[in-house]
Design a protein around this motif. Structure first.
Motif, PDB file in Angstrom:
ATOM      1  N   ARG A  99     -12.408  13.154 -17.015  1.00 12.98           N
ATOM      2  CA  ARG A  99     -11.126  13.065 -16.304  1.00 12.98           C
ATOM      3  C   ARG A  99     -11.292  12.412 -14.929  1.00 12.98           C
ATOM      4  N   LEU A 100     -12.469  12.550 -14.324  1.00 12.89           N
ATOM      5  CA  LEU A 100     -12.739  11.806 -13.089  1.00 12.89           C
ATOM      6  C   LEU A 100     -12.696  10.297 -13.346  1.00 12.89           C
ATOM      7  N   ALA A 101     -13.303   9.866 -14.473  1.00 11.48           N
ATOM      8  CA  ALA A 101     -13.292   8.444 -14.829  1.00 11.48           C
ATOM      9  C   ALA A 101     -11.867   7.957 -15.082  1.00 11.48           C
ATOM     10  N   LEU A 102     -11.084   8.774 -15.784  1.00 11.73           N
ATOM     11  CA  LEU A 102      -9.681   8.422 -16.008  1.00 11.73           C
ATOM     12  C   LEU A 102      -8.936   8.343 -14.685  1.00 11.73           C
ATOM     13  N   GLY A 103      -9.236   9.273 -13.787  1.00 15.37           N
ATOM     14  CA  GLY A 103      -8.597   9.249 -12.485  1.00 15.37           C
ATOM     15  C   GLY A 103      -8.937   8.004 -11.692  1.00 15.37           C
ATOM     16  N   PHE A 104     -10.203   7.571 -11.772  1.00 15.99           N
ATOM     17  CA  PHE A 104     -10.608   6.347 -11.083  1.00 15.99           C
ATOM     18  C   PHE A 104      -9.779   5.163 -11.590  1.00 15.99           C
ATOM     19  N   ALA A 105      -9.592   5.099 -12.909  1.00 15.43           N
ATOM     20  CA  ALA A 105      -8.766   4.032 -13.491  1.00 15.43           C
ATOM     21  C   ALA A 105      -7.320   4.138 -13.020  1.00 15.43           C
ATOM     22  N   VAL A 106      -6.811   5.360 -12.966  1.00 21.42           N
ATOM     23  CA  VAL A 106      -5.445   5.570 -12.476  1.00 21.42           C
ATOM     24  C   VAL A 106      -5.324   5.095 -11.033  1.00 21.42           C
ATOM     25  N   GLY A 107      -6.337   5.403 -10.201  1.00 16.11           N
ATOM     26  CA  GLY A 107      -6.302   4.987  -8.803  1.00 16.11           C
ATOM     27  C   GLY A 107      -6.274   3.480  -8.645  1.00 16.11           C
ATOM     28  N   LEU A 108      -7.044   2.772  -9.466  1.00 16.63           N
ATOM     29  CA  LEU A 108      -7.005   1.304  -9.441  1.00 16.63           C
ATOM     30  C   LEU A 108      -5.617   0.797  -9.847  1.00 16.63           C
ATOM     31  N   ALA A 109      -5.144   1.296 -10.982  1.00 16.56           N
ATOM     32  CA  ALA A 109      -3.899   0.786 -11.549  1.00 16.56           C
ATOM     33  C   ALA A 109      -2.692   1.139 -10.689  1.00 16.56           C
ATOM     34  N   ALA A 110      -2.722   2.312 -10.049  1.00 19.57           N
ATOM     35  CA  ALA A 110      -1.574   2.758  -9.268  1.00 19.57           C
ATOM     36  C   ALA A 110      -1.306   1.858  -8.073  1.00 19.57           C
ATOM     37  N   ILE A 111      -2.322   1.177  -7.585  1.00 13.68           N
ATOM     38  CA  ILE A 111      -2.134   0.208  -6.501  1.00 13.68           C
ATOM     39  C   ILE A 111      -1.862  -1.181  -7.057  1.00 13.68           C
ATOM     40  N   VAL A 112      -2.682  -1.610  -7.998  1.00 11.56           N
ATOM     41  CA  VAL A 112      -2.659  -3.013  -8.404  1.00 11.56           C
ATOM     42  C   VAL A 112      -1.485  -3.334  -9.325  1.00 11.56           C
ATOM     43  N   ALA A 113      -1.049  -2.397 -10.167  1.00  9.38           N
ATOM     44  CA  ALA A 113       0.085  -2.684 -11.054  1.00  9.38           C
ATOM     45  C   ALA A 113       1.383  -2.911 -10.269  1.00  9.38           C
ATOM     46  N   PRO A 114       1.782  -2.014  -9.331  1.00 11.37           N
ATOM     47  CA  PRO A 114       2.974  -2.324  -8.531  1.00 11.37           C
ATOM     48  C   PRO A 114       2.814  -3.596  -7.707  1.00 11.37           C
ATOM     49  N   LEU A 115       1.605  -3.831  -7.195  1.00 11.75           N
ATOM     50  CA  LEU A 115       1.346  -5.048  -6.427  1.00 11.75           C
ATOM     51  C   LEU A 115       1.517  -6.285  -7.302  1.00 11.75           C
ATOM     52  N   TYR A 116       0.997  -6.225  -8.513  1.00 13.35           N
ATOM     53  CA  TYR A 116       1.091  -7.343  -9.453  1.00 13.35           C
ATOM     54  C   TYR A 116       2.560  -7.658  -9.773  1.00 13.35           C
ATOM     55  N   ILE A 117       3.342  -6.603  -9.996  1.00 13.84           N
ATOM     56  CA  ILE A 117       4.768  -6.811 -10.283  1.00 13.84           C
ATOM     57  C   ILE A 117       5.487  -7.351  -9.062  1.00 13.84           C
ATOM     58  N   SER A 118       5.245  -6.715  -7.897  1.00 13.60           N
ATOM     59  CA  SER A 118       5.946  -7.099  -6.662  1.00 13.60           C
ATOM     60  C   SER A 118       5.682  -8.542  -6.291  1.00 13.60           C
ATOM     61  N   GLU A 119       4.443  -8.996  -6.436  1.00 20.17           N
ATOM     62  CA  GLU A 119       4.100 -10.362  -6.032  1.00 20.17           C
ATOM     63  C   GLU A 119       4.560 -11.409  -7.041  1.00 20.17           C
ATOM     64  N   ASN A 120       5.019 -10.972  -8.195  1.00 20.42           N
ATOM     65  CA  ASN A 120       5.579 -11.890  -9.184  1.00 20.42           C
ATOM     66  C   ASN A 120       7.106 -11.890  -9.180  1.00 20.42           C
ATOM     67  N   ALA A 121       7.725 -10.815  -8.661  1.00 20.97           N
ATOM     68  CA  ALA A 121       9.160 -10.602  -8.828  1.00 20.97           C
ATOM     69  C   ALA A 121       9.982 -11.333  -7.776  1.00 20.97           C
ATOM     70  N   PRO A 122      11.182 -11.820  -8.142  1.00 19.42           N
ATOM     71  CA  PRO A 122      12.112 -12.352  -7.136  1.00 19.42           C
ATOM     72  C   PRO A 122      12.656 -11.211  -6.289  1.00 19.42           C
ATOM     73  N   ALA A 123      13.011 -11.496  -5.034  1.00 22.53           N
ATOM     74  CA  ALA A 123      13.408 -10.446  -4.086  1.00 22.53           C
ATOM     75  C   ALA A 123      14.584  -9.625  -4.590  1.00 22.53           C
TER      76      ALA A 123
END
Length: 473
Positions: A99-123
């Motif tokens: 579950r620590l390993a899963l959490g590490f993945a969650v921590g990566l994705a929780a920042i980068v996924a919204p960032l990935y969407i935000s930097e692609n999306a129109p305002a």
């Protein structure tokens, strides 16, 4: 195309929700099989947010060094391995490590996924599109509850099923390009132009592509010759964004949402529902409310704005938590129903507002140079407080009772109303470059998006002078 991008990145949110929620259905069996005490229960349960804390610490660096896309790909692979390891766990220690390993993945994705969407999306659609990530989290939680009910006799299958959406995330993101903003910072202008055209559905020669690319290059030019550092976060330009980003996540977690998500059957047991099957069914009902009200938030986030939605969210969660506290404070069966209604109000208000909004605002309020570092610190605050709340909940309920615990959470929701009024800006419909321009103007951050939100002549001259001097300082 932008909706496909958001959906694929949102798969990371589904995994986030699934790995949070799946423990709720498994705890009943794990207590008996692994002999869990309340302390061990809190430790194993909170391993995901604890691992996510460390993932969020390096996510900003990885997002800048490797790119948004490659970091999400790595997270997808970790989700697969972590789910399989959890399903094959031999005891509390091995389950905790998985579950620590899963959490590490969650921590990566929780920042980068919204960032990935935000930097692609129109305002004009950014709030709704980034909210897809929060919707995916709620769907993941509901999916975990459904899996828990369907496989109520096998916690191993519950955990292992999480590998399937991990595979979907890895395959989907492998087919995508990186964001135009990251590609521009790497000097890959032609790739950035192609990425803009692809995600907007335009041709590469469309003048709108060059207009958008020029805005991105202008913002990136301000940072030319320097790279973001942690010290940038405490400069006068970035500090207001840091306070808002960190503050919203601390208040989100101190509303107690993850105590409910991780321990939903326990909450229903304390509220008077004795049968385990009834607890699981009631838990699924809360999961459904969570999903449906997230759609409500998505519908209004770009219409009424971030600030108004935060006001409604903090007020609604305070009311719901107060009802739970009243219902749990007495043995009267009639008041048990008040607690259930309060829990529904609480989850609904959270899902429509203070659930998605910190993720949305985290991805848009920081200047480009400090965006990855700022999102990392905000996410560390999120996961650190998540860990404290989840770890402490079974101990606090045993020591003080459900009523006092939820009364404590309600107090922080009231504090959230004051925080929103004093500090939170309105970013709805404003481009990332305009948000950065406002921060550089030196005006109070909360004035952004208000009647005086447009930069005046004096403010514009301050920005010009600052830009001539260069740097975030």
């Amino acid at each position: 195309m932008i909706y496909l991008v958001a959906a694929i990145a949102g798969m990371a949110g589904f995994l986030f929700g699934f790995d949070e929620g799946v423990i709720a259905g498994a705890l009943g069996m794990l207590r008996g099989q692994f002999g869990m005490t309340p302390f061990l229960e809190g430790l194993v349960t909170s391993a995901v947010p604890f691992g996510a804390l460390f993932g969020s610490l390096v996510a900003g660096w990885m997002a800048d060094a490797l790119g948004r896309r490659r970091t999400l790909l790595l997270a997808g692979l970790l989700f697969v391995l972590g789910a399989l390891a959890a399903g094959g766990a031999l005891g509390n220690a091995t389950l905790g490590v998985a579950r620590l390993a899963l959490g590490f993945a969650v921590g990566l994705a929780a920042i980068v996924a919204p960032l990935y969407i935000s930097e692609n999306a129109p305002a004009e659609k950014r709030g709704m599109l980034v909210s897809i990530y929060q919707l995916a989290i709620t769907l993941g939680i509901l999916g975990a509850y459904l899996v828990g009910y369907a496989f109520s006799d096998s916690w191993r299958i519950m955990f292992a099923i999480g590998a399937l959406p991990g595979v979907a995330l890895a395959l989907g993101i492998a087919l995508m390009s990186d964001t135009p903003r990251w590609l521009t910072t790497q000097g890959k202008v032609d790739e950035a132009r192609a990425a803009i055209a692809r995600v907007r559905g335009w041709t590469v020669n469309d003048p709108r592509v060059d207009n958008e690319l020029q805005a991105i290059r202008s913002a990136a030019a301000l940072e030319k010759g320097s790279t973001g550092s942690w010290g940038d976060l405490v400069t006068p330009v970035v500090r207001p964004a840091l306070v808002v980003g960190v503050g919203l996540f601390l208040l989100q977690q101190l509303s107690g949402i993850n105590a409910v998500i991780y321990y939903a059957p326990t909450v229903f047991r304390e509220a008077g529902f004795d049968a385990h099957s009834i607890q699981l069914l009631a838990t699924m009902g809360i999961g459904i409310v969570n999903v449906l009200m997230t759609f409500v938030g998505m519908a209004f986030i770009d219409r009424i704005g971030r600030r108004k939605l935060l006001y409604w969210g903090f007020a609604g969660t305070a009311l719901g938590l107060g009802m739970i506290a009243v219902g749990a404070a007495t043995e009267a069966r009639a008041l048990d129903m008040i607690a259930i209604i309060g829990l529904t109000v609480y989850v609904g208000a959270f899902a429509a507002s203070i659930g998605p909004l910190p993720w949305v605002m985290m991805s848009e309020i920081f200047p480009l140079k400090a965006r990855a570092q700022g999102m990392s610190i905000a996410s560390v605050a999120n996961w650190g407080m998540n860990f404290i709340v989840v770890f402490s909940f079974p101990v606090f309920v045993t020591s003080f009772g459900l009523a006092w615990v939820f009364g404590f959470y309600a107090l922080f929701c009231l504090i959230g109303l004051v925080f929103t009024w004093r500090l939170v800006p309105e970013t709805s419909g404003i481009s990332l470059e305009k948000i950065e321009e406002h921060l550089r103007s030196g005006r109070p951050f909360r004035e952004l998006g208000g009647r005086s939100g447009a930069l005046g002549a004096a403010a514009a001259s301050r920005v010009a002078a600052h830009n001539r001097a260069g740097g975030l300082q």
